[in-house]
Design a protein around this motif. Structure first.
Motif, PDB file in Angstrom:
ATOM      1  N   SER A   6       0.682  -1.302   0.051  1.00  0.00           N
ATOM      2  CA  SER A   6      -0.213   0.143  -0.233  1.00  0.00           C
ATOM      3  C   SER A   6       0.898   1.216   0.021  1.00  0.00           C
ATOM      4  O   SER A   6       0.440   2.219  -0.517  1.00  0.00           O
ATOM      5  CB  SER A   6      -1.034   0.272   1.275  1.00  0.00           C
ATOM      6  N   ASN A   7       2.148   1.007   0.360  1.00  0.00           N
ATOM      7  CA  ASN A   7       3.045   2.254   0.492  1.00  0.00           C
ATOM      8  C   ASN A   7       3.525   2.663  -1.067  1.00  0.00           C
ATOM      9  O   ASN A   7       3.873   3.655  -1.110  1.00  0.00           O
ATOM     10  CB  ASN A   7       4.355   1.845   1.297  1.00  0.00           C
ATOM     11  N   ASN A  23       1.487  -4.164   7.863  1.00  0.00           N
ATOM     12  CA  ASN A  23       0.509  -4.797   8.378  1.00  0.00           C
ATOM     13  C   ASN A  23       0.406  -4.819   9.862  1.00  0.00           C
ATOM     14  O   ASN A  23      -0.363  -5.154  10.546  1.00  0.00           O
ATOM     15  CB  ASN A  23       0.562  -6.169   7.894  1.00  0.00           C
ATOM     16  N   CYS A  24       1.403  -4.001  10.620  1.00  0.00           N
ATOM     17  CA  CYS A  24       1.441  -3.903  11.912  1.00  0.00           C
ATOM     18  C   CYS A  24       1.610  -2.297  12.484  1.00  0.00           C
ATOM     19  O   CYS A  24       1.920  -1.619  11.714  1.00  0.00           O
ATOM     20  CB  CYS A  24       2.513  -4.755  12.451  1.00  0.00           C
ATOM     21  N   VAL A  25       1.390  -2.106  13.962  1.00  0.00           N
ATOM     22  CA  VAL A  25       1.286  -0.997  14.459  1.00  0.00           C
ATOM     23  C   VAL A  25       2.309  -1.454  15.723  1.00  0.00           C
ATOM     24  O   VAL A  25       2.159  -2.611  16.303  1.00  0.00           O
ATOM     25  CB  VAL A  25      -0.019  -0.436  14.979  1.00  0.00           C
ATOM     26  N   VAL A  26       3.082  -0.408  16.146  1.00  0.00           N
ATOM     27  CA  VAL A  26       3.948  -0.784  17.405  1.00  0.00           C
ATOM     28  C   VAL A  26       3.273   0.108  18.662  1.00  0.00           C
ATOM     29  O   VAL A  26       3.142   1.315  18.613  1.00  0.00           O
ATOM     30  CB  VAL A  26       5.234  -0.213  17.278  1.00  0.00           C
ATOM     31  N   ALA A  27       3.008  -0.631  19.683  1.00  0.00           N
ATOM     32  CA  ALA A  27       2.601   0.116  20.981  1.00  0.00           C
ATOM     33  C   ALA A  27       3.518   0.206  21.891  1.00  0.00           C
ATOM     34  O   ALA A  27       4.224  -0.956  22.405  1.00  0.00           O
ATOM     35  CB  ALA A  27       1.250  -0.571  21.359  1.00  0.00           C
ATOM     36  N   LEU A  28       4.143   1.355  22.221  1.00  0.00           N
ATOM     37  CA  LEU A  28       5.024   1.364  23.306  1.00  0.00           C
ATOM     38  C   LEU A  28       4.631   1.785  24.743  1.00  0.00           C
ATOM     39  O   LEU A  28       3.856   3.053  24.789  1.00  0.00           O
ATOM     40  CB  LEU A  28       6.271   2.286  22.992  1.00  0.00           C
ATOM     41  N   VAL A  63       6.618   2.247  10.546  1.00  0.00           N
ATOM     42  CA  VAL A  63       5.506   1.777  11.166  1.00  0.00           C
ATOM     43  C   VAL A  63       4.762   2.639  11.973  1.00  0.00           C
ATOM     44  O   VAL A  63       5.592   3.270  12.938  1.00  0.00           O
ATOM     45  CB  VAL A  63       6.109   0.547  11.739  1.00  0.00           C
ATOM     46  N   PRO A  64       3.652   2.855  12.127  1.00  0.00           N
ATOM     47  CA  PRO A  64       2.888   3.655  13.104  1.00  0.00           C
ATOM     48  C   PRO A  64       3.197   3.244  14.531  1.00  0.00           C
ATOM     49  O   PRO A  64       3.421   1.928  14.827  1.00  0.00           O
ATOM     50  CB  PRO A  64       1.519   3.329  12.710  1.00  0.00           C
ATOM     51  N   VAL A  65       3.308   4.137  15.348  1.00  0.00           N
ATOM     52  CA  VAL A  65       3.645   4.075  16.743  1.00  0.00           C
ATOM     53  C   VAL A  65       2.776   4.677  17.680  1.00  0.00           C
ATOM     54  O   VAL A  65       2.437   6.007  17.387  1.00  0.00           O
ATOM     55  CB  VAL A  65       5.195   4.281  17.174  1.00  0.00           C
ATOM     56  N   VAL A  66       2.068   3.998  18.565  1.00  0.00           N
ATOM     57  CA  VAL A  66       1.364   4.611  19.623  1.00  0.00           C
ATOM     58  C   VAL A  66       2.231   4.656  20.980  1.00  0.00           C
ATOM     59  O   VAL A  66       2.494   3.467  21.409  1.00  0.00           O
ATOM     60  CB  VAL A  66       0.083   3.857  19.898  1.00  0.00           C
ATOM     61  N   ILE A 110      -4.860   2.908  18.285  1.00  0.00           N
ATOM     62  CA  ILE A 110      -4.554   1.712  17.523  1.00  0.00           C
ATOM     63  C   ILE A 110      -5.567   1.295  16.403  1.00  0.00           C
ATOM     64  O   ILE A 110      -4.965   0.953  15.325  1.00  0.00           O
ATOM     65  CB  ILE A 110      -4.549   0.529  18.442  1.00  0.00           C
ATOM     66  N   GLU A 111      -6.624   1.636  16.686  1.00  0.00           N
ATOM     67  CA  GLU A 111      -7.545   1.348  15.525  1.00  0.00           C
ATOM     68  C   GLU A 111      -7.360   2.283  14.343  1.00  0.00           C
ATOM     69  O   GLU A 111      -7.568   1.772  13.118  1.00  0.00           O
ATOM     70  CB  GLU A 111      -9.036   1.409  16.004  1.00  0.00           C
ATOM     71  N   LYS A 112      -7.008   3.505  14.530  1.00  0.00           N
ATOM     72  CA  LYS A 112      -6.969   4.480  13.598  1.00  0.00           C
ATOM     73  C   LYS A 112      -5.721   3.994  12.782  1.00  0.00           C
ATOM     74  O   LYS A 112      -5.689   4.650  11.491  1.00  0.00           O
ATOM     75  CB  LYS A 112      -6.696   5.947  14.288  1.00  0.00           C
ATOM     76  N   SER A 113      -4.925   3.354  13.159  1.00  0.00           N
ATOM     77  CA  SER A 113      -3.758   2.855  12.299  1.00  0.00           C
ATOM     78  C   SER A 113      -4.066   2.157  11.234  1.00  0.00           C
ATOM     79  O   SER A 113      -3.542   1.896  10.214  1.00  0.00           O
ATOM     80  CB  SER A 113      -2.643   2.281  13.086  1.00  0.00           C
ATOM     81  N   GLY A 114      -5.185   1.462  11.337  1.00  0.00           N
ATOM     82  CA  GLY A 114      -5.792   0.390  10.210  1.00  0.00           C
ATOM     83  C   GLY A 114      -4.991  -0.795  10.330  1.00  0.00           C
ATOM     84  O   GLY A 114      -5.464  -1.529   9.220  1.00  0.00           O
ATOM     85  N   ARG A 115      -4.102  -1.182  11.250  1.00  0.00           N
ATOM     86  CA  ARG A 115      -3.479  -2.383  11.155  1.00  0.00           C
ATOM     87  C   ARG A 115      -3.985  -3.368  12.040  1.00  0.00           C
ATOM     88  O   ARG A 115      -4.653  -3.027  13.138  1.00  0.00           O
ATOM     89  CB  ARG A 115      -1.978  -2.066  11.734  1.00  0.00           C
ATOM     90  N   LYS A 116      -4.012  -4.655  11.696  1.00  0.00           N
ATOM     91  CA  LYS A 116      -4.646  -5.588  12.565  1.00  0.00           C
ATOM     92  C   LYS A 116      -3.563  -6.389  13.442  1.00  0.00           C
ATOM     93  O   LYS A 116      -4.001  -7.000  14.491  1.00  0.00           O
ATOM     94  CB  LYS A 116      -5.198  -6.634  11.725  1.00  0.00           C
ATOM     95  N   LYS A 117      -2.086  -6.193  13.029  1.00  0.00           N
ATOM     96  CA  LYS A 117      -1.164  -7.114  14.014  1.00  0.00           C
ATOM     97  C   LYS A 117      -0.550  -5.641  14.652  1.00  0.00           C
ATOM     98  O   LYS A 117      -0.170  -4.747  14.333  1.00  0.00           O
ATOM     99  CB  LYS A 117      -0.153  -7.587  13.001  1.00  0.00           C
ATOM    100  N   ILE A 118      -0.236  -5.896  16.121  1.00  0.00           N
ATOM    101  CA  ILE A 118       0.002  -5.279  17.087  1.00  0.00           C
ATOM    102  C   ILE A 118       1.266  -5.761  17.608  1.00  0.00           C
ATOM    103  O   ILE A 118       1.350  -7.054  18.466  1.00  0.00           O
ATOM    104  CB  ILE A 118      -0.887  -4.792  18.064  1.00  0.00           C
ATOM    105  N   LEU A 119       2.503  -4.900  17.530  1.00  0.00           N
ATOM    106  CA  LEU A 119       3.891  -5.391  18.283  1.00  0.00           C
ATOM    107  C   LEU A 119       3.646  -4.411  19.552  1.00  0.00           C
ATOM    108  O   LEU A 119       3.609  -3.297  19.566  1.00  0.00           O
ATOM    109  CB  LEU A 119       4.640  -5.060  17.514  1.00  0.00           C
ATOM    110  N   GLN A 120       3.354  -5.044  20.737  1.00  0.00           N
ATOM    111  CA  GLN A 120       3.293  -4.414  22.020  1.00  0.00           C
ATOM    112  C   GLN A 120       4.558  -4.556  22.685  1.00  0.00           C
ATOM    113  O   GLN A 120       4.752  -5.703  23.127  1.00  0.00           O
ATOM    114  CB  GLN A 120       1.942  -5.072  22.525  1.00  0.00           C
ATOM    115  N   ASP A 121       5.141  -3.634  23.351  1.00  0.00           N
ATOM    116  CA  ASP A 121       6.018  -3.443  24.176  1.00  0.00           C
ATOM    117  C   ASP A 121       5.838  -2.718  25.292  1.00  0.00           C
ATOM    118  O   ASP A 121       5.425  -1.320  25.312  1.00  0.00           O
ATOM    119  CB  ASP A 121       7.305  -2.739  23.311  1.00  0.00           C
TER     120      ASP A 121
END
Length: 138
Positions: A6-7, A23-28, A63-66, A110-121
């Protein structure tokens, strides 16, 4: 054969469901000074360095980061300055609940990122909190 992502500039890296920049978003979560005191079995500077490396990798791969913190004023303190330096224009989502998935602003980001896979740190106490928050997400 790799297909355009998509990029547009980068080929789609995985057809097998693996994490990719597309396909992923990172949550710190909760990377704050007071939270390090609950971690005695790991090198604290190593934890900070590894978390900053994850943040930098996310930035490099677009990658989007929250970012999110809990009770910065009353207990936990601000997000580590080393991590804030990686995302200078991004304010962490402030929460009052220890469970980030209970916070509507965090979930919305997280939902706004549109990504279904979450890398949660997650910072606090790593195994217990991460398991609890992951089970809540399911």
């Amino acid at each position: 054969m790799a297909q355009p992502s998509s990029n547009g500039n980068r080929p789609k890296l995985s057809e097998k469901g693996l994490l990719t920049p597309d396909n992923c978003v990172v949550a710190l979560i909760d990377h704050q000074g007071q939270m390090l005191f609950g971690t005695s079995n790991f090198d604290r500077q190593g934890i900070i360095n590894n978390t900053v490396a994850i943040g930098k990798a996310a930035r490099v791969f677009d990658v989007p980061v929250v970012l999110t913190t809990v009770e910065t004023k009353s207990f936990s303190g601000n997000m580590w300055p080393q991590l804030r330096a990686v995302f200078p224009g991004q304010e962490p989502i402030e929460r009052s609940s220890m469970n980030s998935w209970d916070d509507k602003n965090f979930v919305a980001a997280i939902e706004k990122s549109g990504r279904k896979k979450i890398l949660q740190d997650d910072q606090i106490p790593p195994r217990k909190a991460l398991l609890y928050k992951t089970l809540n997400r399911i």
